[in-house]
Design a protein around this motif. Structure first.
Motif, mmCIF file in Angstrom:
data_model
loop_
_atom_site.group_PDB
_atom_site.id
_atom_site.type_symbol
_atom_site.label_atom_id
_atom_site.label_comp_id
_atom_site.label_asym_id
_atom_site.label_seq_id
_atom_site.Cartn_x
_atom_site.Cartn_y
_atom_site.Cartn_z
ATOM 1 N N HIS A 168 14.194 -11.510 10.989
ATOM 2 C CA HIS A 168 13.658 -11.283 12.331
ATOM 3 C C HIS A 168 13.933 -9.852 12.791
ATOM 4 O O HIS A 168 14.119 -9.593 13.984
ATOM 5 N N ASP B 216 11.633 -8.932 15.468
ATOM 6 C CA ASP B 216 11.628 -9.801 16.648
ATOM 7 C C ASP B 216 13.049 -9.781 17.215
ATOM 8 O O ASP B 216 13.796 -10.750 17.114
ATOM 9 N N ARG C 272 5.781 -10.241 21.048
ATOM 10 C CA ARG C 272 6.981 -10.006 20.247
ATOM 11 C C ARG C 272 7.611 -8.637 20.521
ATOM 12 O O ARG C 272 8.556 -8.242 19.864
ATOM 13 N N SER D 165 9.395 -11.733 9.462
ATOM 14 C CA SER D 165 8.712 -11.451 10.718
ATOM 15 C C SER D 165 7.874 -10.183 10.562
ATOM 16 O O SER D 165 8.405 -9.126 10.220
#
Length: 427
Positions: A40, A43, A403, A371
């Protein structure tokens, strides 16, 4: 398991601090935390919320590696205040920040073109007992890596520099000028080493060989390599790799292969970079079949192809079926694609006008828990617009904004963005 669960969780659920049944029975250790942060990286809100939720809800004690990874994600999103909050939290929790912590801060500040803030971070390293020559070298390296070489050289040669001039820093700056593509400056800086009383080492010569090759003088690079051999300078695999790469740039693939065999005969064990250079040379020369044979031989010779290995094929092969077969083989062999892999392939198939492979690649990225970054989203949106899929393009555009990433303004979507948290071209 945790990565799969997080796909259906909003960062606000984690920020609440309440129990999340789906996660309560999951095994969360240092490895899992590291995988979540890495997956991630684009994000930051979800990664940061999970990072805090794990420590508060589960009593998990984060390692210095986890802190450094989280600080890197925050810095990438330009959330520097939160980065410093974490550094102070490390101190309170008895987790000592290390050179990597500050190297990460230098890199992210330099990437955001915040040079004075990077220098200030270097001075703040004193509070943690880390302001020394190693930390200074890391600062110079981070600035050069992000093309702030003028400022880096000023710090090194300036009268306020605390450390004597040395070969290691000279090499960092020389490589920095190479990244800038300022070839005349590279030459003058190289020639100034005697005046600066800097003794060039093998690494210095290898960098300058690379400069000659990339500045359009590959045969001069090979000539320098031959002179090094005649002068009895002990060569290493990096010098051989640079010479092989230079011959490839000159279009002399056969001579590059000859040098590869000469390298083996002289007792130097090749590296994955050696094979990648040979494969790239072959693919660029249109000799993909020969390259595929070498690719299959690599595991037998004790070398596992990496993502860069496959990029040589993806960048130069023009047969969609071959590329998809190689992509499948890459995953089957346990070679994880990196973000550049996904972006390269989405762009390639998008330019060819093939949507099905684009969505296959996008789905594979999601299945691997990766991501997408703003490069991936923009490549996908551009492809959809070219194919006339405006509604779908708008969907991904909105998802990107949600995001915290920055889409490009597009007249087809009637969007105008002023920028965002990740509007910096740094991985």
């Amino acid at each position: 398991m945790v990565l799969r669960i997080l796909r259906s969780i909003n960062h606000k659920d984690l920020e609440s601090g309440y129990s999340i049944p789906a996660l309560d029975n999951a095994i969360i250790d240092q490895k899992v935390v590291g995988e979540v942060i890495k997956s991630h990286a684009n994000d930051w809100k979800l990664a940061y919320a999970f990072f805090n939720w794990v420590s508060k809800r589960c009593g998990h004690r984060h390692s210095v590696e986890a802190y450094n990874s989280m600080i890197d994600v925050l810095g990438k999103a330009l959330e520097f205040d939160l980065s410093w909050v974490l550094i102070q939290k490390m101190k309170r929790d008895g987790v000592c920040p290390n050179y990597v912590t500050f190297r990460t801060m230098f890199n992210r500040y330099a990437c955001a073109h915040m040079v004075s803030e990077a220098v200030e971070a270097y001075h703040l390293a004193k509070d943690f007992g880390l302001k020394d020559r190693t930390c200074f070298s890391n600062l110079i390296d981070a600035l050069c890596e992000r093309k702030h070489v003028v400022e880096a050289e000023g710090l090194w040669i300036g009268e306020n520099c605390e450390y004597p001039l040395d070969t290691k820093t000279f090499n960092i700056l020389l490589r920095g000028w190479m990244k800038m593509g300022w070839w005349s400056k590279c030459r003058s800086f190289w020639e100034a080493r005697e005046q600066l009383r800097i003794e060039a080492d093998l690494h210095s010569y290898s960098i300058y060989m690379d400069i000659l090759a990339k500045s359009g003088k590959p045969y001069k690079a090979v000539k320098l390599f031959d002179e090094m051999k005649k002068r009895g300078i002990p060569l290493d695999v990096v010098a051989y790799n640079t010479a092989i790469h230079s011959l490839g740039l000159a279009g002399d693939v056969d001579q590059a292969i000859h040098l590869f065999h000469d390298m083996l005969e002289s007792g130097h064990r090749p590296t994955i970079s050696t094979y990648n250079a040979i494969l790239k040379n072959l693919c660029k020369a249109g000799r993909a079949k020969q390259a595929l044979v070498l690719l299959d031989q690599m595991p037998k010779r004790g070398f596992t192809p990496d993502a860069i290995t496959y990029h040589s094929f993806f960048s130069n092969v023009s047969d969609p079926k071959v590329i998809l077969q190689l992509f499948d083989k890459m995953i089957e062999r346990g070679c994880a694609p990196i973000m550049d892999t996904y972006v390269l392939l989405i762009k390639k198939f998008g330019e060819w006008g093939y949507l099905r492979p684009v969505f296959k690649i996008w789905k594979t990225m999601e299945e691997h828990g990766i991501s997408p970054d703003h490069f991936a989203y923009n490549a996908l949106i551009d492809t959809l617009i070219r194919k006339g899929c405006i509604a779908l393009a708008r969907k991904y555009d909105k998802e990107m904004v949600a995001r915290g990433l920055s889409p490009r303004p597009r007249k087809e979507l009637r969007t105008e963005y002023l920028g965002g948290e990740s509007d910096v071209d740094c991985a």
